[in-house]
Write a protein that holds these residues in place. Structure first.
Motif, PDB file in Angstrom:
ATOM      1  N   THR A 197      11.732  -9.102  12.385  1.00 44.78           N
ATOM      2  CA  THR A 197      11.300  -8.717  11.038  1.00 44.78           C
ATOM      3  C   THR A 197      10.905  -7.247  10.981  1.00 44.78           C
ATOM      4  O   THR A 197      11.118  -6.582   9.966  1.00 44.78           O
ATOM      5  N   LEU A 198      10.332  -6.723  12.065  1.00 49.02           N
ATOM      6  CA  LEU A 198      10.014  -5.294  12.123  1.00 49.02           C
ATOM      7  C   LEU A 198      11.290  -4.464  12.062  1.00 49.02           C
ATOM      8  O   LEU A 198      11.363  -3.465  11.326  1.00 49.02           O
ATOM      9  N   ASN A 199      12.313  -4.867  12.803  1.00 49.52           N
ATOM     10  CA  ASN A 199      13.584  -4.157  12.813  1.00 49.52           C
ATOM     11  C   ASN A 199      14.202  -4.136  11.417  1.00 49.52           C
ATOM     12  O   ASN A 199      14.732  -3.113  10.964  1.00 49.52           O
ATOM     13  N   LYS A 214       7.079   1.212  18.304  1.00 45.71           N
ATOM     14  CA  LYS A 214       5.930   1.249  19.208  1.00 45.71           C
ATOM     15  C   LYS A 214       5.461  -0.190  19.346  1.00 45.71           C
ATOM     16  O   LYS A 214       4.587  -0.659  18.610  1.00 45.71           O
ATOM     17  N   VAL A 215       6.093  -0.926  20.280  1.00 50.04           N
ATOM     18  CA  VAL A 215       5.881  -2.366  20.353  1.00 50.04           C
ATOM     19  C   VAL A 215       5.233  -2.786  21.665  1.00 50.04           C
ATOM     20  O   VAL A 215       5.349  -2.108  22.685  1.00 50.04           O
ATOM     21  N   THR A 216       4.537  -3.928  21.608  1.00 48.03           N
ATOM     22  CA  THR A 216       4.038  -4.597  22.805  1.00 48.03           C
ATOM     23  C   THR A 216       4.593  -6.018  22.774  1.00 48.03           C
ATOM     24  O   THR A 216       5.313  -6.398  21.857  1.00 48.03           O
ATOM     25  N   LYS A 217       4.224  -6.807  23.764  1.00 46.54           N
ATOM     26  CA  LYS A 217       4.759  -8.164  23.859  1.00 46.54           C
ATOM     27  C   LYS A 217       4.320  -9.029  22.684  1.00 46.54           C
ATOM     28  O   LYS A 217       5.063  -9.909  22.234  1.00 46.54           O
ATOM     29  N   ASP A 218       3.109  -8.779  22.164  1.00 48.90           N
ATOM     30  CA  ASP A 218       2.560  -9.645  21.124  1.00 48.90           C
ATOM     31  C   ASP A 218       2.289  -8.950  19.795  1.00 48.90           C
ATOM     32  O   ASP A 218       1.932  -9.605  18.822  1.00 48.90           O
ATOM     33  N   ASN A 219       2.427  -7.635  19.729  1.00 52.53           N
ATOM     34  CA  ASN A 219       2.139  -6.903  18.492  1.00 52.53           C
ATOM     35  C   ASN A 219       3.355  -6.098  18.058  1.00 52.53           C
ATOM     36  O   ASN A 219       3.960  -5.382  18.861  1.00 52.53           O
ATOM     37  N   PHE A 220       3.662  -6.198  16.765  1.00 49.78           N
ATOM     38  CA  PHE A 220       4.847  -5.534  16.224  1.00 49.78           C
ATOM     39  C   PHE A 220       4.433  -4.755  14.974  1.00 49.78           C
ATOM     40  O   PHE A 220       4.585  -5.247  13.854  1.00 49.78           O
ATOM     41  N   GLU A 240       2.509  -1.034   9.158  1.00 50.81           N
ATOM     42  CA  GLU A 240       2.552  -2.406   8.657  1.00 50.81           C
ATOM     43  C   GLU A 240       2.799  -3.359   9.826  1.00 50.81           C
ATOM     44  O   GLU A 240       3.565  -3.055  10.738  1.00 50.81           O
ATOM     45  N   LYS A 241       2.149  -4.521   9.777  1.00 51.66           N
ATOM     46  CA  LYS A 241       2.206  -5.467  10.885  1.00 51.66           C
ATOM     47  C   LYS A 241       3.229  -6.567  10.612  1.00 51.66           C
ATOM     48  O   LYS A 241       3.364  -7.039   9.487  1.00 51.66           O
ATOM     49  N   PHE A 242       3.914  -6.995  11.695  1.00 50.31           N
ATOM     50  CA  PHE A 242       4.913  -8.049  11.584  1.00 50.31           C
ATOM     51  C   PHE A 242       4.695  -9.078  12.681  1.00 50.31           C
ATOM     52  O   PHE A 242       4.043  -8.792  13.694  1.00 50.31           O
ATOM     53  N   ASP A 243       5.265 -10.269  12.472  1.00 54.57           N
ATOM     54  CA  ASP A 243       5.037 -11.356  13.414  1.00 54.57           C
ATOM     55  C   ASP A 243       6.048 -11.401  14.549  1.00 54.57           C
ATOM     56  O   ASP A 243       5.832 -12.086  15.541  1.00 54.57           O
ATOM     57  N   GLU A 244       7.167 -10.692  14.420  1.00 47.96           N
ATOM     58  CA  GLU A 244       8.137 -10.624  15.511  1.00 47.96           C
ATOM     59  C   GLU A 244       8.984  -9.365  15.363  1.00 47.96           C
ATOM     60  O   GLU A 244       9.020  -8.737  14.303  1.00 47.96           O
ATOM     61  N   TYR A 245       9.668  -9.009  16.444  1.00 48.66           N
ATOM     62  CA  TYR A 245      10.466  -7.780  16.433  1.00 48.66           C
ATOM     63  C   TYR A 245      11.571  -7.835  15.393  1.00 48.66           C
ATOM     64  O   TYR A 245      11.878  -6.830  14.745  1.00 48.66           O
TER      65      TYR A 245
END
Length: 362
Positions: A143-145, A123-129, A136-141
């Motif tokens: 690291t989320l992946n 569930k991603v947006t351009k600036d939030n991952f 849990e929050k991540f700084d880029e896709y």
């Protein structure tokens, strides 16, 4: 045969979810979101979702199966679950599990509600991952992946017990356990692990630029260069990660995690095999291991002393160069090493308070 049947059942579930709901499947490469069906590329996942709704809302089962046939055997379909509504009746549904139950009960679809599906939810947006499962929050896709391995531990490393989504991810991880001598084919550097050697080759010799700016086509060799570019060129404030236990703020979720583990949880997970010392990081342990017989390969050309660390030799060279960079602001005394200045202040200025002492050193 059981494994083959299980894979077929999961893929059947996934294809039915894609056919009868508005979840948005995608692929990801070099900071771009790629349409699962027509390969169009998008920098903003919101635009991809709009494209999927307009162009592929009535996608056929044949098209879905063809797109899924391009995946590797155990690869999951990445899906954005911002919109999980049912295409058959337009009912808005909260998550994938409720979607399966809805399709089975309301529309009598032959979908197995008791198995996991071959879909990986985002569930991603351009600036939030943010993780769609644990928030849990991540700084880029990227690291989320990687984080999604925590929730889908389909393949387990026998050496450390870490779980991974696919066997490909497990094989990549296995390189981290290799130890020995791995020389670079393009220079005289030698590394202790295959991972370290590959990282060196990609960064130094191939000049790989893995980090793309989300606002323009520029690419960068590392995440920090990308962030510096975003701030300087696009004038945008970088995302901050605040510690919930103290006022500290960090520019990446990774740095925040290290801070929490080391400062607040006091976790020293890296133990020396030869003594009782423990360390916060692998790099600290590596530095410590020099004490246990590390090779003294850095030699002083003037007095022939040898050191195990290059920076220790650099500090030693200040003696020959009379580099007295540490100045006492109380009496003007100058010293080659910081420890000498500390000793001087302690002996000659004993009334100096701790906070004043730090200002003296600086």
């Amino acid at each position: 045969m059981k494994d083959v049947d299980a894979i077929k059942a999961r893929k059947k579930n996934a294809s039915m979810l894609l056919e009868h709901s508005r979840i948005c499947p995608f692929r990801w490469m070099k900071n771009l979101y790629i349409c699962f069906y027509c390969d169009q590329q998008f920098a903003d996942p919101a635009i991809l979702r709009h494209h999927n709704y307009i162009e592929h809302d009535t996608v056929s089962l044949t098209t879905i199966k063809y797109a899924m046939s391009k995946l590797k055997r155990h690869e999951l379909v990445k899906v954005d679950i911002t919109d999980v509504s049912c295409k058959l009746c337009n009912v808005i549904i909260s998550d994938l599990n409720n979607l399966k139950c809805h399709l089975a009960k309301a529309h009598k679809k032959n979908i197995d509600v008791n198995i996991t599906d071959d879909v990986l939810p985002f569930k991603v947006t351009k600036d939030n991952f943010n993780c769609a499962i644990c928030e849990e929050k991540f700084d880029e896709y990227k690291t989320l992946n990687h984080h999604m391995n925590v929730h889908y531990q389909n393949f387990i490393c026998e050496q450390c017990g870490t779980g991974f989504i696919t066997p490909e991810r497990l094989r990549t991880h296995a390189f981290s356990h290799e130890s020995g001598s791995f020389p670079c084919e393009s220079c005289d550097k030698v590394y202790r692990s295959m991972n370290a050697k590959n990282e060196h080759f990609a960064n130094v010799h191939k000049q790989v630029r893995r980090h793309r700016c989300p606002h323009c086509p520029e690419t960068f060799r590392n995440y920090f260069q990308r962030n510096k570019h975003i701030s300087a060129v696009h004038g945008l404030k970088l995302k901050e990660f605040k510690c919930t236990l103290c006022p500290k703020v960090f520019t990446s979720s990774g740095k925040l995690g290290v801070h929490v583990r080391t400062v607040h949880l006091k976790m020293k997970r890296h133990a020396c095999d030869l003594c009782e010392w423990k360390f916060y990081s692998k790099s600290e342990l590596k530095e410590h291991m020099v004490r246990h017989g590390g090779e003294r390969k850095f030699h002083c050309n003037i007095c022939k002393k040898a050191y195990a660390r290059k920076y220790t030799l650099r500090e030693h060279m200040r003696i020959h160069e009379n580099d007295r960079r540490f100045i006492c602001s109380y009496c003007g005394g100058s010293f080659v090493q910081k420890c000498s200045l500390k000793h001087h202040v302690k002996v000659n200025h004993p009334t100096v308070k701790i906070d004043e002492f730090h200002s003296v050193i600086s």
